[in-house]
Scaffold this motif. Structure first.
Motif, mmCIF file in Angstrom:
data_model
loop_
_atom_site.group_PDB
_atom_site.id
_atom_site.type_symbol
_atom_site.label_atom_id
_atom_site.label_comp_id
_atom_site.label_asym_id
_atom_site.label_seq_id
_atom_site.Cartn_x
_atom_site.Cartn_y
_atom_site.Cartn_z
ATOM 1 N N ASP A 187 0.807 -1.218 0.000
ATOM 2 C CA ASP A 187 0.000 0.000 0.000
ATOM 3 C C ASP A 187 0.840 1.268 0.000
ATOM 4 O OD1 ASP A 187 -2.856 -1.102 0.447
ATOM 5 O OD2 ASP A 187 -1.663 -2.133 1.962
ATOM 6 N N ILE A 188 2.022 1.197 0.589
ATOM 7 C CA ILE A 188 2.961 2.322 0.649
ATOM 8 C C ILE A 188 4.352 1.773 0.399
ATOM 9 C CG2 ILE A 188 3.794 4.287 2.019
ATOM 10 C CD1 ILE A 188 1.588 3.772 4.003
ATOM 11 N N VAL A 189 5.207 2.555 -0.255
ATOM 12 C CA VAL A 189 6.623 2.207 -0.351
ATOM 13 C C VAL A 189 7.432 3.320 0.307
ATOM 14 C CG1 VAL A 189 6.364 0.820 -2.438
ATOM 15 C CG2 VAL A 189 6.905 3.255 -2.644
ATOM 16 N N SER A 190 8.557 2.957 0.881
ATOM 17 C CA SER A 190 9.363 3.930 1.606
ATOM 18 C C SER A 190 10.841 3.720 1.329
ATOM 19 C CB SER A 190 9.103 3.795 3.110
ATOM 20 O OG SER A 190 9.924 4.666 3.852
ATOM 21 N N THR A 191 11.593 4.806 1.417
ATOM 22 C CA THR A 191 13.046 4.756 1.176
ATOM 23 C C THR A 191 13.819 4.382 2.444
ATOM 24 O OG1 THR A 191 13.277 7.121 1.682
ATOM 25 C CG2 THR A 191 12.869 6.521 -0.613
ATOM 26 N N THR A 192 13.172 3.778 3.395
ATOM 27 C CA THR A 192 13.709 3.493 4.723
ATOM 28 C C THR A 192 15.134 2.954 4.742
ATOM 29 O OG1 THR A 192 11.445 2.875 5.325
ATOM 30 C CG2 THR A 192 13.191 2.345 6.911
ATOM 31 N N LEU A 193 15.428 2.003 3.869
ATOM 32 C CA LEU A 193 16.687 1.271 3.950
ATOM 33 C C LEU A 193 17.749 1.744 2.963
ATOM 34 C CD1 LEU A 193 15.135 -2.308 4.288
ATOM 35 C CD2 LEU A 193 16.123 -0.921 6.121
ATOM 36 N N SER A 194 17.475 2.806 2.229
ATOM 37 C CA SER A 194 18.384 3.195 1.154
ATOM 38 C C SER A 194 19.731 3.696 1.660
ATOM 39 C CB SER A 194 17.742 4.264 0.267
ATOM 40 O OG SER A 194 17.638 5.496 0.950
ATOM 41 N N HIS A 195 19.771 4.196 2.894
ATOM 42 C CA HIS A 195 21.019 4.747 3.422
ATOM 43 C C HIS A 195 21.987 3.663 3.845
ATOM 44 C CE1 HIS A 195 17.750 4.653 6.359
ATOM 45 N NE2 HIS A 195 18.638 4.315 7.262
ATOM 46 N N GLY A 196 21.492 2.449 4.139
ATOM 47 C CA GLY A 196 22.367 1.328 4.473
ATOM 48 C C GLY A 196 23.097 1.460 5.791
ATOM 49 N N THR A 197 22.689 2.409 6.622
ATOM 50 C CA THR A 197 23.344 2.645 7.904
ATOM 51 C C THR A 197 22.284 2.847 8.968
ATOM 52 O OG1 THR A 197 25.176 3.764 6.784
ATOM 53 C CG2 THR A 197 24.975 4.113 9.154
ATOM 54 N N ALA A 198 22.527 2.307 10.145
ATOM 55 C CA ALA A 198 21.584 2.505 11.239
ATOM 56 C C ALA A 198 21.463 3.990 11.558
ATOM 57 C CB ALA A 198 22.039 1.738 12.474
ATOM 58 N N ALA A 199 20.268 4.414 11.911
ATOM 59 C CA ALA A 199 20.028 5.830 12.191
ATOM 60 C C ALA A 199 20.960 6.362 13.270
ATOM 61 C CB ALA A 199 18.571 6.040 12.606
ATOM 62 N N ILE A 200 21.270 5.522 14.234
ATOM 63 C CA ILE A 200 22.111 5.966 15.341
ATOM 64 C C ILE A 200 23.539 6.268 14.883
ATOM 65 C CG2 ILE A 200 22.919 3.691 16.088
ATOM 66 C CD1 ILE A 200 22.468 4.648 18.986
ATOM 67 N N ASP A 201 23.917 5.721 13.730
ATOM 68 C CA ASP A 201 25.273 5.930 13.203
ATOM 69 C C ASP A 201 25.350 7.095 12.226
ATOM 70 O OD1 ASP A 201 26.340 3.758 14.638
ATOM 71 O OD2 ASP A 201 25.640 2.348 13.117
ATOM 72 N N CYS A 202 24.220 7.741 11.955
ATOM 73 C CA CYS A 202 24.210 8.880 11.037
ATOM 74 C C CYS A 202 24.537 10.167 11.791
ATOM 75 C CB CYS A 202 22.837 9.014 10.372
ATOM 76 S SG CYS A 202 22.419 7.662 9.247
ATOM 77 N N THR A 203 25.084 11.117 11.082
ATOM 78 C CA THR A 203 25.342 12.430 11.663
ATOM 79 C C THR A 203 24.288 13.402 11.164
ATOM 80 O OG1 THR A 203 26.726 13.304 9.877
ATOM 81 C CG2 THR A 203 27.804 11.911 11.529
ATOM 82 N N MET A 204 24.264 14.576 11.754
ATOM 83 C CA MET A 204 23.276 15.577 11.340
ATOM 84 C C MET A 204 23.512 16.032 9.904
ATOM 85 S SD MET A 204 22.146 19.022 13.375
ATOM 86 C CE MET A 204 20.657 19.898 12.898
ATOM 87 N N ASP A 205 24.739 15.853 9.406
ATOM 88 C CA ASP A 205 25.067 16.283 8.047
ATOM 89 C C ASP A 205 24.576 15.304 6.990
ATOM 90 O OD1 ASP A 205 26.328 18.580 8.977
ATOM 91 O OD2 ASP A 205 28.260 17.564 9.189
ATOM 92 N N ASP A 206 24.212 14.088 7.403
ATOM 93 C CA ASP A 206 23.690 13.108 6.454
ATOM 94 C C ASP A 206 22.257 13.464 6.104
ATOM 95 O OD1 ASP A 206 26.009 11.478 6.463
ATOM 96 O OD2 ASP A 206 25.364 10.574 8.349
ATOM 97 N N GLY A 207 21.955 13.536 4.818
ATOM 98 C CA GLY A 207 20.614 13.934 4.392
ATOM 99 C C GLY A 207 19.837 12.803 3.759
ATOM 100 N N PRO A 208 18.553 13.015 3.465
ATOM 101 C CA PRO A 208 17.703 11.992 2.873
ATOM 102 C C PRO A 208 18.114 11.650 1.448
ATOM 103 C CG PRO A 208 16.574 14.098 2.894
ATOM 104 C CD PRO A 208 17.834 14.289 3.681
ATOM 105 N N ASP A 209 17.668 10.491 0.998
ATOM 106 C CA ASP A 209 18.007 10.012 -0.344
ATOM 107 C C ASP A 209 17.022 10.607 -1.355
ATOM 108 O OD1 ASP A 209 18.765 8.657 -2.613
ATOM 109 O OD2 ASP A 209 18.918 6.699 -1.646
#
Length: 228
Positions: free
Chosen positions: A145-167
């Motif tokens: 019913d919905i598709v999402s780009t959830t996994l496109s970054h390939g990195t856990a959210a906790i390992d991202c920095t504020m400078d990392d942006g959406p795909d």
């Protein structure tokens, strides 16, 4: 194209992901339910959350739809990896169930199509957490019913920095290939400006998690800025 009224109601809105990591002080169903209610008061049109206890607690506290998932494991397919996990999320109160929609091997040996088919027969609304455009194409074809780009970054959210942006490139491609279909932007949306950019790029809705509901990460961003 027939879009369920609940899915239609999310068009142009903010969805907030309310999750805490193992070992953190806020990792209790009550804390997550309070966080979810606070986000609802701030304007969240839906809450995304993980774990049966959290789904149940949050569903009892908010009036907006709840997107539920069950993370089981840490590697490979661990977001609602089997039909059993998905049905448990429904039983806990999820209005929509988020499922890893990649073609990677699953713990029970079944395909994403095998997992989805019974849920569709049971009238369960499903969200496809995708990594690539091929995942999105497959998910649309299978009937999510919905598709999402959830996994496109390939990195856990906790390992991202504020400078990392959406795909945004993946989002734009999906929105172009499937005009009018609910394509959600999720992952690394850290500022209101990035959320607006995602909407302008064609997102049906935008999911924000860490930047709103994870004080440990938010605090670390400020601390890192002062240490620089």
């Amino acid at each position: 194209m027939s879009i369920h009224p609940l899915i239609q109601s999310l068009k142009g809105t903010l969805i907030v992901s309310v999750q805490a990591y193992p070992g953190e002080p806020l990792r209790t169903p009550e804390a997550m339910a309070l966080m979810a209610r606070a986000c609802e008061l701030g304007g969240a049109a839906a809450i995304r959350c993980q774990g049966l206890a959290d789904i149940s607690a949050i569903k009892g506290r908010v009036e907006v739809p709840v997107i539920g998932l069950w993370k089981d494991g840490h590697d490979g397919v661990y977001i609602t990896p089997t039909l059993r996990h998905a049905r448990a999320c429904v039983a806990a109160g999820a209005d929509i169930v988020a499922i890893d929609a990649t073609d990677r091997p699953r713990p029970d040996g079944k395909s994403v199509a095998d997992t989805l088919a019974p849920l569709k027969e049971e009238g369960v609304l499903t969200m496809a957490d995708c990594m690539t455009i091929d995942d999105i194409r497959r998910a649309v074809d299978l009937g999510f019913d919905i598709v999402s780009t959830t996994l496109s970054h390939g990195t856990a959210a906790i390992d991202c920095t504020m400078d990392d942006g959406p795909d945004l490139p993946l989002l734009r491609q999906a929105a172009k290939e499937f005009p009018g279909f609910p394509v959600v932007c999720e992952g690394r949306v850290h500022t209101p400006g990035e959320a607006r950019a995602a909407m302008d790029a064609g997102a049906w809705a935008v999911v924000v998690g860490t930047a709103i509901t994870h004080p440990t990460s938010i605090t670390s961003w400020f601390a890192a800025a002062l240490d620089a």
